[in-house]
Design a protein around this motif. Structure first.
Motif, PDB file in Angstrom:
ATOM      1  N   LEU A   1       0.828  -1.211   0.000  1.00  0.00           N
ATOM      2  CA  LEU A   1       0.000   0.000   0.000  1.00  0.00           C
ATOM      3  C   LEU A   1       0.860   1.257   0.000  1.00  0.00           C
ATOM      4  N   ASN A   2       1.965   1.227   0.726  1.00  0.00           N
ATOM      5  CA  ASN A   2       2.867   2.372   0.746  1.00  0.00           C
ATOM      6  C   ASN A   2       3.462   2.609  -0.646  1.00  0.00           C
ATOM      7  N   HIS A   3       3.809   1.509  -1.325  1.00  0.00           N
ATOM      8  CA  HIS A   3       4.321   1.623  -2.692  1.00  0.00           C
ATOM      9  C   HIS A   3       3.244   2.153  -3.638  1.00  0.00           C
ATOM     10  N   PHE A   4       1.998   1.747  -3.425  1.00  0.00           N
ATOM     11  CA  PHE A   4       0.898   2.215  -4.271  1.00  0.00           C
ATOM     12  C   PHE A   4       0.751   3.734  -4.164  1.00  0.00           C
ATOM     13  N   VAL A   5       0.847   4.274  -2.952  1.00  0.00           N
ATOM     14  CA  VAL A   5       0.754   5.729  -2.770  1.00  0.00           C
ATOM     15  C   VAL A   5       1.910   6.425  -3.486  1.00  0.00           C
ATOM     16  N   LYS A   6       3.094   5.847  -3.395  1.00  0.00           N
ATOM     17  CA  LYS A   6       4.255   6.414  -4.097  1.00  0.00           C
ATOM     18  C   LYS A   6       4.023   6.420  -5.605  1.00  0.00           C
ATOM     19  N   LEU A   7       3.470   5.326  -6.128  1.00  0.00           N
ATOM     20  CA  LEU A   7       3.215   5.237  -7.569  1.00  0.00           C
ATOM     21  C   LEU A   7       2.156   6.235  -8.014  1.00  0.00           C
ATOM     22  N   LEU A   8       1.142   6.474  -7.183  1.00  0.00           N
ATOM     23  CA  LEU A   8       0.127   7.464  -7.532  1.00  0.00           C
ATOM     24  C   LEU A   8       0.740   8.850  -7.697  1.00  0.00           C
ATOM     25  N   ASN A   9       1.817   9.117  -6.971  1.00  0.00           N
ATOM     26  CA  ASN A   9       2.479  10.420  -7.045  1.00  0.00           C
ATOM     27  C   ASN A   9       3.592  10.471  -8.093  1.00  0.00           C
ATOM     28  N   THR A  10       3.729   9.415  -8.881  1.00  0.00           N
ATOM     29  CA  THR A  10       4.777   9.328  -9.899  1.00  0.00           C
ATOM     30  C   THR A  10       4.276   9.897 -11.229  1.00  0.00           C
TER      31      THR A  10
ATOM     32  N   THR B   1      -1.456  15.258  -6.671  1.00  0.00           N
ATOM     33  CA  THR B   1      -0.710  14.891  -5.465  1.00  0.00           C
ATOM     34  C   THR B   1      -1.654  14.158  -4.517  1.00  0.00           C
ATOM     35  N   ALA B   2      -1.165  13.096  -3.878  1.00  0.00           N
ATOM     36  CA  ALA B   2      -1.970  12.328  -2.909  1.00  0.00           C
ATOM     37  C   ALA B   2      -1.126  12.062  -1.674  1.00  0.00           C
ATOM     38  N   ASP B   3      -1.735  12.210  -0.504  1.00  0.00           N
ATOM     39  CA  ASP B   3      -1.027  11.977   0.760  1.00  0.00           C
ATOM     40  C   ASP B   3      -1.894  11.119   1.681  1.00  0.00           C
TER      41      ASP B   3
END
Length: 577
Positions: free
Chosen positions: A198-207, A513-515
Motif C-alpha cells: 500500500l505504501n508503494h501504491f501511494v508512491k506510484l500514484l504520485n509518480t 498529489t496524494a497523501d
C-alpha cells in the motif's frame, strides 16, 4: 514424480519456480508452500475465509478530468502488480505441464507474464473496479461490511487481489479525498507485506505518468518478472546441520517435545460470545450487486470494529511501560487483556478469585528474523505461538499496579519470540526447548502440516502426503482456545505529510498529489475468532478487530470498544496490590 514425505518442503528448494508453456504462452509456476496452502484452502473451500481487506484513504489535490485520473490509478495498479508479482498470480490445480512437486502436491501459483506492455494494463483492469455511485461515510462502511459477507471477492483461477476505487469526495483543484479498498487472498500477503504494497501504491500514484508508462514497459518482460518471483518461507528455513543421523535425531526430538510439552492452562472464554452461536451467516441485502456477488454467502459473518484510545491515555500507557522497562507492544497486549478481564468480571461477579482462569492471547509471529530474511516483506510469511498467559487480576486493585504486573509478564513472554540468542548460547535447554526460539521454526513447520490437514474437505484429509508426522505420539493439546487473538505491531509506518497537498501542482496529466490520511485492514474470520490488531500513531493507540459475527454479539463488541477507549482514563483510586 516422487512419493510424498512430510519433510519434502522443509528447506529443500522444493518450491522453486519453473518456466513452462501453456497454450502456446510462457508462464511461471511453483508449488504452494505449506502455510500458503492452508490459507488457499481457507479461500477456496470456505468462501474467502481469512482473505484480507484493506481500506486506504488519501487526501488529494489535482486538476485532472475523470478519464486522466482513472488512467493514473490504472497505471499505478499495473506497475504495483508487475513489481510485486504475486499480485499477478493465480492459484490453480495441477495442470498437465506442471511436473514439479511430489505426488501429493495439488495446488500451484501460476503467473502469465504479459506479452507486451498493453497486455499488462489490460490484465490489470480485470482486477480493478471503479465504483460509480457516490458513497457517504455510512454507505462506505456498509460496502466494506458487505465485501466481507458476500461471496468471495477474488477468484483464485483469475487473480488473488482486487482493487475497488470509490468516487472522489471534494472539489477538483482543491482538497479532496480518494478511498480505495484492496481485497487479497491471505496466501499472498500478511500485515507487513500489506503495508509495503500500500505504501508503494501511494508512491506510484504520485509518480509522473511518463515514468509509470516506462515502468510498465521495463517490468513486463519475462526476464524481468523472473527476477522478482518470491519463494515461500519453507524454502528459506534454516537447514538442520550435521550428519543424517543428527538430523533424524533433531526431528525425532521435536516430535517428542510436541508430545510431552506442558499444555497451556485453560483460559477464560471470550466474554463477548453468544450463549449459542447462530447456525448460519446473515445474508446482506444486495444493494451493491454491481460490484459484489450476493448469490453465495460465507459460512459465517465477519464483522469489524475500531477502537481509538485518546492521546492522553496513550501517553499514560507509554509512561507506565517506560517505568516498567517494557515494550509499548507488550503494553498494547495488556490493554486488550485488562478489558477482557473487566468484561468477564461483569459476567461472573461472584466467581471466587482462586477459580478465575487466566487470560490467554494468541498471536502471530513474524518468522523472517528466524531465517535472516531482511528484505522488505513481499509475500505472506507467518508462524504461530501458543500465546501469552496473564493471571486474572480483579478490577478493584489499583489500575497502574495491575498494568505494570501484567505488562512485565507479557514483555517477558513476548521476548521469547523476539530475542536472538548468541551462537554460544544456542545449546541451552531453554533455547532448544518446546517453546524456545531455537525450535520455533521446526515446531511451526510440523504444526502447519497438521493445520493444513484440518482445513481440507473430509474427502481430501486422508490423501497421500496429508497425514500428521506425529503418528501415535500425538501433540499435547492446550486446555482451551485462547481468550482472543492479539497482534501488536508497534508504531504504524504510515506518515502524513510525505507528499505535499498544499504545494504547487505539476502540469497537464501530472497535476496530481496524494497523501496518506487513514487506513485499516481486517480478515474474514474463522469459527469463534476475535482478532485484535493494535498499533500506535501520532493520534494515539488504535485497535481494529475482526470477529466471527455468528459467535460474538455485535452489541457486546460496542461495550468492548468503549472500554478499550476509556479504561486508561479511569482515575487511579483503587486498592493497591
Amino acid at each position: 514424480m516422487t512419493q510424498a514425505h512430510w519433510l519434502d518442503q522443509y528447506a529443500s528448494n522444493y518450491h522453486e519456480w519453473h518456466k513452462a508453456q501453456n497454450e502456446g504462452k510462457y508462464c511461471f509456476y511453483r508449488p504452494l508452500g505449506t502455510v500458503e496452502t492452508a490459507f488457499d484452502s481457507d479461500g477456496i473451500y470456505f468462501q474467502g475465509r481469512a482473505d484480507v481487506s484493506a481500506l486506504l484513504e488519501l487526501e488529494v489535490k489535482h486538476c485532472l478530468p475523470q478519464e486522466q485520473l482513472r488512467r493514473r490509478i490504472t497505471l499505478a495498479w499495473t506497475v504495483l502488480r508487475l513489481y510485486h508479482v504475486l499480485l499477478l498470480a493465480r492459484a490453480v490445480d495441477r495442470q498437465p505441464y506442471m511436473t514439479a512437486g511430489n505426488a501429493a502436491q495439488r495446488r500451484f501459483f501460476l503467473i502469465h507474464p504479459p506479452e507486451k506492455p498493453g497486455d499488462a494494463v489490460k490484465d490489470a483492469t480485470k482486477s480493478l473496479s471503479f465504483v460509480q455511485e457516490a458513497l457517504d461515510e455510512h454507505e462506505l462502511a456498509k460496502f466494506y461490511r458487505h465485501a466481507q459477507n458476500t461471496a468471495r471477492v477474488v477468484n483464485a483461477d483469475e487473480f488473488l487481489a482486487k482493487l475497488f476505487i470509490f468516487p472522489e469526495e471534494g472539489t477538483t483543484g482543491a482538497k479532496a479525498y480518494l478511498k480505495f479498498l484492496f481485497v487479497k487472498s491471505h496466501q499472498i500477503t500478511d500485515g507487513l507485506t500489506n503495508f509495503t504494497w500500500l505504501n508503494h501504491f501511494v508512491k506510484l500514484l504520485n509518480t509522473p505518468v511518463a515514468q509509470l508508462e516506462k515502468a510498465v514497459s521495463g517490468l513486463s518482460p519475462q526476464a524481468s518478472i523472473r527476477t522478482r518471483l518470491p519463494l515461500p518461507q519453507e524454502d528459506l528455513y534454516p537447514r538442520i546441520s550435521g550428519s543424517r543421523a543428527k538430523k533424524r535425531w533433531f526431528w525425532l526430538l521435536t516430535l517428542v517435545l510436541r508430545h510431552v510439552k506442558k499444555p497451556m492452562p485453560a483460559a477464560f472464554p471470550n466474554p463477548l460470545r453468544r450463549t449459542a452461536p447462530l447456525q448460519e451467516a446473515i445474508a446482506m441485502p444486495s444493494i451493491f450487486r454491481s460490484y459484489l456477488d450476493y448469490n453465495e454467502k460465507p459460512p459465517l459473518n465477519t464483522f469489524t470494529c475500531m477502537a481509538k484510545v485518546p492521546r492522553c491515555a496513550t501517553k499514560r500507557l507509554h509512561r507506565w511501560c517506560r517505568e516498567a522497562g517494557t515494550s509499548i507492544g507488550a503494553g498494547a497486549f495488556v490493554l486488550v487483556a485488562m478489558v477482557m478481564m473487566s468484561l468477564h468480571e461483569d459476567l461472573y461477579p461472584k466467581e471466587a478469585s482462586e477459580s478465575r482462569r487466566p487470560f490467554i492471547g494468541s498471536f502471530p509471529i513474524n518468522p523472517r528474523p528466524f531465517f535472516k530474511h531482511h528484505e522488505a516483506p513481499n509475500s505472506m510469511m507467518l508462524a504461530f505461538s501458543d500465546g501469552v498467559v496473564l493471571p486474572f487480576l480483579p478490577s478493584y486493585l489499583d489500575l497502574e499496579t495491575r498494568f505494570k504486573v501484567l505488562v512485565r509478564q507479557a514483555h517477558k513472554q513476548l521476548g521469547l519470540y523476539q530475542k536472538r540468542i548468541k551462537d554460544e548460547e544456542t545449546d541451552t535447554v531453554a533455547y532448544m526447548g518446546s517453546r524456545g526460539a531455537g525450535r520455533v521454526i521446526a515446531m511451526n513447520y510440523i504444526g502447519a502440516t497438521e493445520r493444513l490437514r484440518a482445513k481440507l474437505p473430509e474427502h481430501l484429509r486422508d490423501s497421500l502426503g496429508n497425514h500428521s508426522p506425529q503418528g501415535e505420539l500425538l501433540a499435547t493439546q492446550n486446555g482451551s482456545m485462547a481468550t482472543c487473538g492479539v497482534s501488536s505491531v508497534g508504531r504504524s509506518g504510515w506518515r502524513k505529510g510525505e507528499y505535499d497537498v498544499e504545494g504547487e501542482l505539476g502540469e497537464g496529466e501530472d497535476a496530481f498529489t496524494a497523501d496518506y490520511r487513514s487506513s485499516k485492514q481486517n480478515v474474514r474470520a474463522r469459527d469463534g475468532e476475535f482478532l485484535v490488531g493494535v498499533w500506535g500513531d501520532d493520534d494515539g493507540i488504535a485497535a481494529n478487530v475482526s470477529y466471527d459475527g455468528n459467535a460474538i454479539e455485535e452489541d457486546k463488541v460496542k461495550e468492548w470498544q468503549y472500554r478499550m477507549e476509556n479504561i486508561l482514563m479511569t482515575k487511579v483510586t483503587q486498592a493497591k496490590l
